[in-house]
Scaffold this active site. Structure first.
Site, PDB file in Angstrom:
ATOM      1  N   CYS A  82       0.829  -1.205   0.000  1.00 32.59           N
ATOM      2  CA  CYS A  82       0.000   0.000   0.000  1.00 32.59           C
ATOM      3  C   CYS A  82       0.868   1.262   0.000  1.00 32.59           C
ATOM      4  CB  CYS A  82      -0.997  -0.055   1.158  1.00 32.59           C
ATOM      5  SG  CYS A  82      -2.369   1.092   0.951  1.00 32.59           S
ATOM      6  N   HIS A 108      -3.508  -5.628   1.263  1.00 33.89           N
ATOM      7  CA  HIS A 108      -2.880  -5.774   2.587  1.00 33.89           C
ATOM      8  C   HIS A 108      -2.908  -7.225   3.059  1.00 33.89           C
ATOM      9  CE1 HIS A 108      -2.512  -1.533   3.927  1.00 33.89           C
ATOM     10  NE2 HIS A 108      -3.513  -1.322   3.102  1.00 33.89           N
ATOM     11  N   GLU A 117      -1.443  -8.531   5.511  1.00 31.93           N
ATOM     12  CA  GLU A 117      -1.463  -8.593   6.981  1.00 31.93           C
ATOM     13  C   GLU A 117      -2.880  -8.416   7.534  1.00 31.93           C
ATOM     14  OE1 GLU A 117      -0.624  -6.028   5.251  1.00 31.93           O
ATOM     15  OE2 GLU A 117      -1.168  -4.159   6.265  1.00 31.93           O
TER      16      GLU A 117
END
Lengths: 229, 82
Positions: free
Chosen positions: A86, A202, A204
């Site tokens: 990002c 993302h 994560e």
């Protein structure tokens, strides 16, 4: 497996990334403040998401000129692996470690939703080592400037050179596959040597345990196992 | 020496902000407005002996930070104090 996560003023995915990496590897990443001009030797540097320096001037522009990024450029020039997620992707583009740029989403809105990604056929890279071409992963995006832009010649050369790592594909039939107008549905790219990757989604945030998807864990596991070899 | 830098999107680069503003203008009845493009202006003082030198320094600043030359053009105007 030694890793480092950079932190800039305005980074906000650093902790999630730290927890994700630690869960996978059992080893906590080093957290590196942007003013550090040296990095201890690591297998991978991760540049997390967020709004470094408030997105002033252009997203990632100021972070790209921070002392820690000079150390990352050094690390990359020695063949070190780097993953930017990002805002981290935006920073890698501003640094010139990856080609092209990211502009405002074509819909003019911040987009926060799940996307489905397809792993592309690429040049040899440790970052996608466990993921076969065509593997699909559901991983969320959350950004305002994720619309990958490059001229036609560069887009052609990225495709022909196997540098397109991830593309958006259809997930929810009621919505466009591509969340932001990104050229040729590009969600992530690789450097020419296959050692630096930038991506808007993302991983994560897709680690299972209450997240809607666990595919980010599969993705990060592949990245971390690949660079540890 | 005061310097004015104008940064604009290159022709061919989509400007979704400009497009949204254009449609808002049209909604207000300004249907004669078209091709709206939004850029930015940066004013700064440069410590330089003459305007040629100031312009040269400003160009270096644009190339290394102020503009993203993948998508942006810049122009520099030195505002002579005399």
């Amino acid at each position: 497996m030694r890793s480092a996560i950079l932190i800039f003023p305005g980074s906000n995915c650093d902790r999630d990334m730290m927890v994700a990496v630690e869960r996978i590897t059992g080893r906590r990443p080093a957290l590196v403040w942007h003013k550090e001009s040296q990095l201890d030797p690591v297998d991978i540097v991760i540049i997390p998401g967020g709004f470094s320096f408030g997105d002033y001037l252009r997203c990632g522009a100021l972070a790209a000129r921070a002392p820690a990024m000079e150390a990352v450029v050094d690390h990359a020039s020695r063949g070190g692996a780097v993953l930017g997620v990002c805002n981290g992707f935006q920073i890698l583009l501003e640094t010139g470690l990856l080609p092209g740029t990211l502009v405002r989403n074509s819909g003019l809105k911040f987009v926060c939703r799940e996307t489905r990604l397809a792993v592309q056929e690429t040049i040899e890279t440790p970052l996608l080592s466990n993921l076969a071409t065509g593997t699909e992963l559901v991983i969320p995006v959350a950004h305002n400037e994720g619309n990958y832009f490059a001229d036609v010649a560069l887009l052609d050369s990225l495709e022909q050179g196997g540098q397109v790592a991830l593309r958006y594909v259809q997930n929810d039939p009621a919505r466009a596959a591509n969340p932001n107008g990104s050229a040729r549905d590009i969600a992530g790219i690789l450097s020419a040597n296959g050692r630096v990757m930038g991506m808007m989604p993302h991983p994560e945030r897709a680690m299972g345990n209450g997240h809607a998807s666990e595919d980010g864990r599969e993705f990060l596991t592949s990245v971390l196992e690949g660079v540890a070899r | 020496m005061q310097v004015k830098i104008n940064i604009s999107l290159k022709t061919g680069v989509l400007d979704p902000q400009g497009r949204a503003v254009e449609s808002a203008l049209s909604g207000l009845g300004f249907t004669d407005a078209s091709d709206v493009r939004i850029g930015k202006q940066i004013m700064l003082d440069i410590d330089a002996e003459d305007s040629a030198r100031a312009e040269q320094r400003a160009a270096r600043m644009c190339e290394s930070l102020l503009a993203n030359t993948v998508i942006e053009d810049y122009s520099i105007e030195v505002i002579d104090p005399s």
